[in-house]
Design a protein around this motif. Structure first.
Motif, PDB file in Angstrom:
ATOM      1  N   ASP A 118      54.772 -68.167  57.110  1.00 40.32           N
ATOM      2  CA  ASP A 118      54.359 -66.992  56.313  1.00 40.32           C
ATOM      3  C   ASP A 118      53.228 -67.369  55.362  1.00 40.32           C
ATOM      4  N   PHE A 119      53.362 -68.552  54.750  1.00 43.16           N
ATOM      5  CA  PHE A 119      52.311 -68.996  53.828  1.00 43.16           C
ATOM      6  C   PHE A 119      50.982 -69.165  54.571  1.00 43.16           C
ATOM      7  N   GLN A 120      51.055 -69.788  55.806  1.00 42.88           N
ATOM      8  CA  GLN A 120      49.819 -69.965  56.580  1.00 42.88           C
ATOM      9  C   GLN A 120      49.194 -68.615  56.907  1.00 42.88           C
ATOM     10  N   HIS A 121      50.035 -67.655  57.166  1.00 41.10           N
ATOM     11  CA  HIS A 121      49.548 -66.318  57.501  1.00 41.10           C
ATOM     12  C   HIS A 121      48.799 -65.693  56.301  1.00 41.10           C
ATOM     13  N   VAL A 122      49.445 -65.697  55.143  1.00 37.05           N
ATOM     14  CA  VAL A 122      48.773 -65.063  53.981  1.00 37.05           C
ATOM     15  C   VAL A 122      47.521 -65.846  53.581  1.00 37.05           C
ATOM     16  N   LEU A 123      47.571 -67.148  53.810  1.00 39.15           N
ATOM     17  CA  LEU A 123      46.405 -67.979  53.468  1.00 39.15           C
ATOM     18  C   LEU A 123      45.208 -67.574  54.332  1.00 39.15           C
ATOM     19  N   LEU A 124      45.444 -67.429  55.622  1.00 36.04           N
ATOM     20  CA  LEU A 124      44.359 -67.042  56.527  1.00 36.04           C
ATOM     21  C   LEU A 124      43.871 -65.626  56.202  1.00 36.04           C
ATOM     22  N   GLU A 125      44.827 -64.733  55.880  1.00 35.00           N
ATOM     23  CA  GLU A 125      44.469 -63.345  55.506  1.00 35.00           C
ATOM     24  C   GLU A 125      43.553 -63.318  54.275  1.00 35.00           C
ATOM     25  N   SER A 126      43.781 -64.296  53.371  1.00 31.86           N
ATOM     26  CA  SER A 126      43.025 -64.305  52.104  1.00 31.86           C
ATOM     27  C   SER A 126      41.593 -64.791  52.307  1.00 31.86           C
ATOM     28  N   GLY A 127      41.274 -65.269  53.519  1.00 32.56           N
ATOM     29  CA  GLY A 127      39.908 -65.743  53.784  1.00 32.56           C
ATOM     30  C   GLY A 127      39.753 -67.230  53.542  1.00 32.56           C
ATOM     31  N   TYR A 128      40.853 -67.978  53.540  1.00 31.06           N
ATOM     32  CA  TYR A 128      40.805 -69.438  53.329  1.00 31.06           C
ATOM     33  C   TYR A 128      39.903 -70.099  54.370  1.00 31.06           C
ATOM     34  N   ASP A 129      39.012 -70.957  53.902  1.00 27.10           N
ATOM     35  CA  ASP A 129      38.053 -71.622  54.777  1.00 27.10           C
ATOM     36  C   ASP A 129      38.498 -73.080  54.952  1.00 27.10           C
ATOM     37  N   ALA A 130      39.130 -73.376  56.095  1.00 25.91           N
ATOM     38  CA  ALA A 130      39.687 -74.717  56.317  1.00 25.91           C
ATOM     39  C   ALA A 130      38.604 -75.785  56.356  1.00 25.91           C
ATOM     40  N   VAL A 145      44.108 -60.241  36.813  1.00 17.99           N
ATOM     41  CA  VAL A 145      44.335 -61.496  37.538  1.00 17.99           C
ATOM     42  C   VAL A 145      45.007 -61.250  38.893  1.00 17.99           C
ATOM     43  N   LYS A 146      44.702 -62.151  39.842  1.00 17.24           N
ATOM     44  CA  LYS A 146      45.254 -62.000  41.198  1.00 17.24           C
ATOM     45  C   LYS A 146      46.206 -63.156  41.480  1.00 17.24           C
ATOM     46  N   THR A 147      47.234 -62.913  42.292  1.00 22.05           N
ATOM     47  CA  THR A 147      48.097 -63.990  42.767  1.00 22.05           C
ATOM     48  C   THR A 147      48.215 -63.853  44.283  1.00 22.05           C
ATOM     49  N   MET A 148      48.720 -64.899  44.945  1.00 23.70           N
ATOM     50  CA  MET A 148      48.962 -64.841  46.391  1.00 23.70           C
ATOM     51  C   MET A 148      50.479 -64.836  46.583  1.00 23.70           C
ATOM     52  N   GLU A 149      50.993 -63.909  47.345  1.00 24.82           N
ATOM     53  CA  GLU A 149      52.456 -63.805  47.476  1.00 24.82           C
ATOM     54  C   GLU A 149      52.929 -64.205  48.873  1.00 24.82           C
ATOM     55  N   THR A 150      54.037 -64.962  48.934  1.00 26.44           N
ATOM     56  CA  THR A 150      54.591 -65.386  50.219  1.00 26.44           C
ATOM     57  C   THR A 150      56.111 -65.542  50.121  1.00 26.44           C
ATOM     58  N   THR A 151      56.774 -65.579  51.276  1.00 25.36           N
ATOM     59  CA  THR A 151      58.185 -65.968  51.314  1.00 25.36           C
ATOM     60  C   THR A 151      58.205 -67.503  51.353  1.00 25.36           C
ATOM     61  N   PRO A 152      59.383 -68.142  51.165  1.00 25.73           N
ATOM     62  CA  PRO A 152      59.389 -69.620  51.217  1.00 25.73           C
ATOM     63  C   PRO A 152      59.364 -70.144  52.659  1.00 25.73           C
ATOM     64  N   SER A 153      58.432 -69.679  53.486  1.00 23.87           N
ATOM     65  CA  SER A 153      58.336 -70.146  54.874  1.00 23.87           C
ATOM     66  C   SER A 153      56.904 -70.610  55.113  1.00 23.87           C
ATOM     67  N   LEU A 154      56.741 -71.783  55.733  1.00 24.02           N
ATOM     68  CA  LEU A 154      55.400 -72.342  55.943  1.00 24.02           C
ATOM     69  C   LEU A 154      54.549 -71.403  56.790  1.00 24.02           C
TER      70      LEU A 154
END
Ligand SMILES: Cc1ncc(COP(=O)(O)O)c(C=O)c1O
Ligand SMILES: [Zn+2]
Length: 435
Positions: A400-412, A389-398
């Motif tokens: 940082d979360f936006q950064h990892v989200l974009l890195e993961s290939g999120y399609d807005a 199983v995979k998880t997405m990891e981030t610090t509690p900062s918006l």
């Protein structure tokens, strides 16, 4: 309540009065419960069953019990789910999943234990026991707790930690044995001959096994008193598979099905423990025992008591057997979870991987109404999945979360046109800090 006529040897046909016996004195063959179907047929109807409880006890007239037991955990009548998304992925538009993860202790074993416990009560046993690959132990311990009787459950020391913990919590005795299931079973046969205990799958085995028929009864009722074209059933001892077949046949014998059932029944085993499936594919007369080595520990019986009878059912109904690797089991557990929202244990992975395999080979046809029996919950076998199983990891900062989200290939663009945030984030943040 029930109309047991007799116990009968499956090999030589010798009959016995119903008691705590399981093997024929003449030939050591297993004993089977025989009912008076003419009497039952006079008494049951679709309506009488539908008026019954929302549990397996709605079929009590086709079970070997005198009365509905006090140790009733409400087992059975689990959902039969039309698996639209899974079916679409594997080319089976009429695929259903019988979701037996929903039973009180998360597996179909609650069905066999419910019936065995009722019989143990009828026969006045005060201690309940079993030899188990894990799920049966879990269920016996829970039922014993509810009934207020002592329990001794014997399991191989190598079974999943979660199953041992979930069993021990009920307060009975959990005996971990240094050896595989076949060794545990041999020990239990000796213990059953020494102590006056009700071993649900040894001296009460003929009654216990009858509980599995309720999976067939429910399937037929949930399909509007029709049987499926094809069933896929996981096999350890092979008992469950034979009893699903017996269940469909009995519905016809007591006139609850107008046509003779012609369901093809296929079995599912893991590559690391496939003695029944191997014997079927080799067209062997006997099932040669194996040493189990698979993540599907609940199905790890190397010397299956009902193997030849399971093969007989599969042959005469025109089914087959799937043999699937541990990697395919994990993939199938994830496939079922991601398409249907059902988290099954490794045994469920064996079943679903077999459905995929037999569909790819054309053994299961797209025009068939197929029922896959998913018999245990995934929380019991977490170890099998941890690496998968995979998880997405981030610090509690918006940001940082936006950064990892974009890195993961999120399609807005996927969310474009949706309702959007209720309040801009800045507003939330200021309200929060104002207290
Ligand atoms: C989750 C699960 N499914 C299926 C089976 C197979 O049962 P049987 O021994 O009747 O073949 C088992 C047996 O332990 C099980 O635990
Ligand atoms: Zn006999």
């Amino acid at each position: 309540m029930s109309d047991i006529r007799t116990l009968q040897c499956r090999e030589c046909g010798k009959e016995y009065a119903p008691g705590a016996i399981y093997a024929c004195e003449m030939c050591f063959g297993p004993l089977e419960v025989v009912y008076d179907y003419a009497v039952i047929g006079e008494r049951v109807s679709h309506e009488s069953i539908q008026r019954g409880p929302q549990s397996l006890w709605r079929y009590a007239s086709l079970l070997p019990v005198d009365e509905i037991p006090v140790a009733n955990l409400g087992t059975g009548f689990t959902p039969l789910i039309k698996a639209e998304r899974l079916g679409a992925e594997i080319g089976l538009p009429n695929l259903y999943v019988k979701d037996d993860t929903r039973n009180p202790t998360g597996s179909f074993k609650d069905r066999v234990v419910a019936v065995a416990m009722a019989k143990a009560h009828d026969l006045k046993f005060s201690t309940i026991a079993c030899a188990s690959t894990g799920n049966l132990a879990h269920s016996v311990a829970a039922h014993a707790a509810k009934a207020g009787v002592a329990s001794f459950v014997f399991v191989p020391e190598t079974i999943e930690e979660a199953k041992i913990t979930a069993t021990a919590v009920y307060g009975g005795v959990v005996v971990t044995v240094a050896g595989n299931y076949d060794k545990v079973n041999r020990l239990c046969a000796e213990v059953a001959g020494t102590f006056p205990w009700a071993f649900v799958n040894v001296n009460l085995r003929p009654y216990y096994a009858e509980g599995s028929k309720t999976l067939a009864f429910e399937t037929a009722e949930q399909l509007g008193w029709r049987v499926p074209d094809h069933c896929v059933v996981p096999c350890a001892s092979g008992s469950l598979l034979t009893k699903i077949h017996k269940g469909f046949e009995e519905l016809h014998k007591v006139w609850l099905l107008s046509d003779k059932p012609e369901t093809r029944i296929s079995g599912a085993q893991a590559e690391g423990c496939a003695p029944i499936a191997n014997a079927f594919h080799e067209d062997a007369e006997w099932v040669t025992p194996v040493k189990p080595d698979t993540i599907a520990k609940s199905l790890a019986i190397g010397d299956p008591a009902d193997g030849v009878y399971a093969i007989d059912v599969v042959k005469k109904t025109g089914g087959s057997f799937g043999i699937v690797s541990d990697a395919e089991v994990v993939e199938a557990m994830q496939l079922l979870a991601r398409t249907e929202g059902i988290f099954a244990e490794t045994a469920g992975g064996v079943t679903i991987a077999t459905v995929c395999q037999l569909a790819a080979k054309g053994v299961i046809r797209p025009d068939e109404k197929v029922v896959a029996y998913v018999t245990g919950h995934g929380l019991k076998t977490m170890d099998a999945l941890h690496k998968g199983v995979k998880t997405m990891e981030t610090t509690p900062s918006l940001s940082d979360f936006q950064h990892v989200l974009l890195e993961s290939g999120y399609d807005a663009s996927r969310d474009a046109g949706g309702p959007g945030p209720v309040l801009p984030f800045a507003t939330f943040e200021s309200r929060f800090s104002e207290g």
